[in-house]
Design a protein around this motif. Structure first.
Motif, PDB file in Angstrom:
ATOM      1  N   MET A 126       0.688   5.524  -0.126  1.00 46.61           N
ATOM      2  CA  MET A 126      -0.183   6.705   0.015  1.00 46.61           C
ATOM      3  C   MET A 126       0.632   7.977  -0.204  1.00 46.61           C
ATOM      4  O   MET A 126       1.837   8.008   0.081  1.00 46.61           O
ATOM      5  N   GLY A 143      -4.594   6.592  -2.509  1.00 50.19           N
ATOM      6  CA  GLY A 143      -3.278   6.038  -2.798  1.00 50.19           C
ATOM      7  C   GLY A 143      -3.392   4.842  -3.706  1.00 50.19           C
ATOM      8  O   GLY A 143      -4.423   4.644  -4.359  1.00 50.19           O
ATOM      9  N   LYS A 144      -2.339   4.042  -3.725  1.00 52.50           N
ATOM     10  CA  LYS A 144      -2.305   2.893  -4.628  1.00 52.50           C
ATOM     11  C   LYS A 144      -2.162   1.603  -3.850  1.00 52.50           C
ATOM     12  O   LYS A 144      -1.563   1.573  -2.783  1.00 52.50           O
ATOM     13  N   ARG A 145      -2.733   0.550  -4.414  1.00 52.12           N
ATOM     14  CA  ARG A 145      -2.617  -0.789  -3.837  1.00 52.12           C
ATOM     15  C   ARG A 145      -2.030  -1.714  -4.902  1.00 52.12           C
ATOM     16  O   ARG A 145      -2.617  -1.889  -5.968  1.00 52.12           O
ATOM     17  N   PHE A 146      -0.848  -2.242  -4.630  1.00 55.93           N
ATOM     18  CA  PHE A 146      -0.183  -3.154  -5.568  1.00 55.93           C
ATOM     19  C   PHE A 146      -0.339  -4.579  -5.074  1.00 55.93           C
ATOM     20  O   PHE A 146      -0.105  -4.851  -3.897  1.00 55.93           O
ATOM     21  N   VAL A 151       2.915   2.480   3.133  1.00 61.15           N
ATOM     22  CA  VAL A 151       2.250   2.407   4.437  1.00 61.15           C
ATOM     23  C   VAL A 151       1.946   0.976   4.861  1.00 61.15           C
ATOM     24  O   VAL A 151       1.540   0.744   5.995  1.00 61.15           O
ATOM     25  N   ASP A 207       0.842  -1.199   0.000  1.00 64.69           N
ATOM     26  CA  ASP A 207       0.000   0.000   0.000  1.00 64.69           C
ATOM     27  C   ASP A 207       0.872   1.243   0.000  1.00 64.69           C
ATOM     28  O   ASP A 207       1.786   1.372   0.819  1.00 64.69           O
TER      29      ASP A 207
END
Lengths: 82, 82
Positions: free
Chosen positions: A9, A40-43, A76, A7
């Motif tokens: 952010m 944010g982004k979640r990879f 995060v 995660d």
């Protein structure tokens, strides 16, 4: 297949125009109860086989060096999901 | 301040060009161990006060109606972080 979820952010001290836009949209739609939104982004990194400590260390390095821009973003969370 | 975290990912049956690009970059950088990458969004909804069932229901509705596009995305998680 195990998955390593990373995660990312935007840093707290930076503006997040996308999040501000969503927060404004919620207000216009009459949705109460939320004082702010940040986006944010979640990879999801898919792993064939086992997740061992070496692979987790690789994931941490990739998260810092490739998946996030440390000038404007924070990693995060890194967790393994089976 | 409690935060409701909403995770949104592209549907499994759809291509994720951004994720494919990152997976290709990792291969070119010589990073082994990951068989694929998918990239989604992580929303943080900030709440002043308590998170009750009504607010969680509102968050679920907002996640489905505003934060995600159900044609191409799935809401994969909604959780409260204190």
């Amino acid at each position: 297949m195990p998955t390593i979820v990373v995660d990312v952010m935007p840093k707290a001290e930076l503006l997040d125009p996308q999040g501000k836009a969503v927060a404004g949209a919620l207000t216009r739609l009459g949705v109460d109860g939320f004082s702010g939104v940040r986006i944010g982004k979640r990879f999801e990194l898919f792993v064939e086989g086992e997740v061992d400590e070496a692979l987790l260390e690789t994931a941490r390095k990739v998260a810092d060096d490739v998946l996030s821009n440390s000038v404007i973003e924070d990693v995060v969370g890194i967790e393994v999901v089976e």
